[in-house]
Write a protein that holds these residues in place. Structure first.
Motif, PDB file in Angstrom:
ATOM      1  N   SER A 157       0.781  -1.341   0.024  1.00 33.91           N
ATOM      2  CA  SER A 157       0.070   0.134   0.005  1.00 33.91           C
ATOM      3  C   SER A 157       0.869   1.225   0.023  1.00 33.91           C
ATOM      4  O   SER A 157       1.671   1.516  -1.015  1.00 33.91           O
ATOM      5  N   TRP A 158       0.904   2.015   1.150  1.00 35.92           N
ATOM      6  CA  TRP A 158       1.967   3.105   1.155  1.00 35.92           C
ATOM      7  C   TRP A 158       3.452   2.715   0.894  1.00 35.92           C
ATOM      8  O   TRP A 158       3.575   1.484   1.417  1.00 35.92           O
ATOM      9  N   ARG A 159       3.971   3.421  -0.070  1.00 35.58           N
ATOM     10  CA  ARG A 159       5.462   2.830  -0.269  1.00 35.58           C
ATOM     11  C   ARG A 159       6.358   4.135  -0.365  1.00 35.58           C
ATOM     12  O   ARG A 159       6.080   5.077  -0.726  1.00 35.58           O
ATOM     13  N   SER A 164       3.994  10.048  -6.809  1.00 35.03           N
ATOM     14  CA  SER A 164       3.784   8.681  -7.081  1.00 35.03           C
ATOM     15  C   SER A 164       2.367   8.032  -6.342  1.00 35.03           C
ATOM     16  O   SER A 164       2.300   8.513  -5.225  1.00 35.03           O
ATOM     17  N   PRO A 165       1.763   7.453  -6.995  1.00 38.23           N
ATOM     18  CA  PRO A 165       0.577   6.948  -6.109  1.00 38.23           C
ATOM     19  C   PRO A 165       0.518   6.242  -5.181  1.00 38.23           C
ATOM     20  O   PRO A 165      -0.152   6.441  -4.223  1.00 38.23           O
ATOM     21  N   HIS A 166       1.501   5.265  -5.036  1.00 34.18           N
ATOM     22  CA  HIS A 166       1.675   4.681  -3.708  1.00 34.18           C
ATOM     23  C   HIS A 166       2.149   5.393  -2.590  1.00 34.18           C
ATOM     24  O   HIS A 166       1.935   5.284  -1.329  1.00 34.18           O
ATOM     25  N   LEU A 167       2.680   6.612  -2.913  1.00 34.49           N
ATOM     26  CA  LEU A 167       3.177   7.612  -1.720  1.00 34.49           C
ATOM     27  C   LEU A 167       2.065   8.333  -1.415  1.00 34.49           C
ATOM     28  O   LEU A 167       2.265   8.860  -0.301  1.00 34.49           O
ATOM     29  N   SER A 211      -3.309   4.001  -2.849  1.00 37.67           N
ATOM     30  CA  SER A 211      -3.048   2.989  -3.941  1.00 37.67           C
ATOM     31  C   SER A 211      -2.804   1.428  -2.971  1.00 37.67           C
ATOM     32  O   SER A 211      -2.123   1.589  -1.977  1.00 37.67           O
ATOM     33  N   VAL A 212      -3.406   0.494  -3.254  1.00 32.65           N
ATOM     34  CA  VAL A 212      -3.263  -0.803  -2.767  1.00 32.65           C
ATOM     35  C   VAL A 212      -2.900  -1.871  -3.844  1.00 32.65           C
ATOM     36  O   VAL A 212      -3.510  -1.696  -4.975  1.00 32.65           O
ATOM     37  N   ASP A 213      -2.133  -2.896  -3.412  1.00 35.72           N
ATOM     38  CA  ASP A 213      -1.827  -3.997  -4.379  1.00 35.72           C
ATOM     39  C   ASP A 213      -2.602  -5.285  -3.515  1.00 35.72           C
ATOM     40  O   ASP A 213      -2.084  -5.746  -2.496  1.00 35.72           O
ATOM     41  N   PHE A 234      -7.674   4.831  -4.533  1.00 35.48           N
ATOM     42  CA  PHE A 234      -8.947   5.413  -3.823  1.00 35.48           C
ATOM     43  C   PHE A 234      -8.317   6.882  -3.552  1.00 35.48           C
ATOM     44  O   PHE A 234      -7.236   6.770  -2.860  1.00 35.48           O
ATOM     45  N   GLY A 235      -8.914   7.967  -3.970  1.00 29.93           N
ATOM     46  CA  GLY A 235      -8.591   9.301  -3.524  1.00 29.93           C
ATOM     47  C   GLY A 235      -7.560   9.783  -3.859  1.00 29.93           C
ATOM     48  O   GLY A 235      -7.396  11.024  -3.914  1.00 29.93           O
TER      49      GLY A 235
END
Length: 249
Positions: free
Chosen positions: A84-86, A133-136, A140-142, A212-213
């Motif tokens: 998720s958060w990266r 970046s989306p995960h930052l 974002s979730v994988d 999301f978001g």
């Protein structure tokens, strides 16, 4: 749950990054504290990737929607969060690693084409508050699905597999899928529908990636702005500093 996964275009990253962000300041929460109907396995930490964190942090709104998605699944199935958060450093490592692998395979390709091929599966590392970046963002979730034994369902490709079969709708394009391919199609549709119904959007090149978001979510939902910008988990040091600052104001 049986409706085909639509074939969507890849994001126009220039326009995605231009969408405004109105940060709502939702906190990050750890997925490992979730009830039994949401599982967590920090894949990059388990793989020993430098600076990967041993937790899957996500925005509170993302966490709540993941719970809703997991609870909507048929009995015996659970949603598994793999990332998720990266941190930025992990994003840079993933980008460089894939870029180098592609460059080694096609040494004569121009840099712009190498970047395009890399960005199919790894977003450009960025801490720019206007285009992170989306995960930052923690938005974002994988994810994937696991059965009652904790085993991952067959999705037709591995998590982070950089091949066309990782495209979410790849198996939908088969004219005469085999029984095995039909099961893959059913598994992907199940995951896709649960996540979309919970409010997420999917990155078409990755069956595991949902948003999301953030700006990527806003792009695919046709929203005028995002509500998640770059963020990071609160550290003990930063909390202490804030408490001391408030005490001596």
């Amino acid at each position: 749950m049986n409706a085909p996964i639509p074939l969507l275009n890849d994001p126009d990253w220039t326009r995605v990054s231009a969408l405004p962000i109105r940060e709502n300041h939702e906190d990050l929460v750890p997925a490992s504290l979730a009830p039994a109907n949401l599982a967590c396995y920090p894949a990059y930490y388990k793989l020993g990737i430098p600076n990967a964190v041993p937790e899957c942090y996500m925005r509170r709104g993302v966490y709540q929607r993941l719970l809703a998605a997991s609870r909507s699944l048929p009995k015996g199935l659970t949603l598994l969060v793999m990332d998720s958060w990266r941190p930025y450093s992990v994003q840079q490592y993933l980008y460089d690693t894939l870029y180098n692998a592609i460059e080694n395979h096609w040494p004569d390709k121009p840099a712009a084409e190498l970047e395009q091929l890399t960005r199919e599966f790894v977003s450009l590392p960025s801490t720019n508050p206007r285009a992170p970046s989306p995960h930052l963002t923690g938005g974002s979730v994988d994810v994937t699905l696991i059965d009652e034994h904790g085993l991952m369902l067959d999705m037709g490709s591995q998590f982070d597999e950089a091949t066309p079969w990782s495209h979410t709708a790849a198996f939908e394009q088969l004219a005469s899928p085999t029984p095995h391919e039909q099961q893959v199609i059913a598994n992907r549709r199940l995951l896709y529908r649960a996540m979309i119904d919970a409010g997420f959007t999917n990155l078409p090149s990755e069956w595991w990636h949902y948003d999301f978001g953030n700006q990527l979510w806003a792009w695919y939902r046709g929203q005028p702005q995002a509500c998640y910008g770059p963020t990071h988990p609160e550290s003990l040091e930063s909390r202490w500093r804030q408490e001391i600052d408030r005490r001596h104001q």
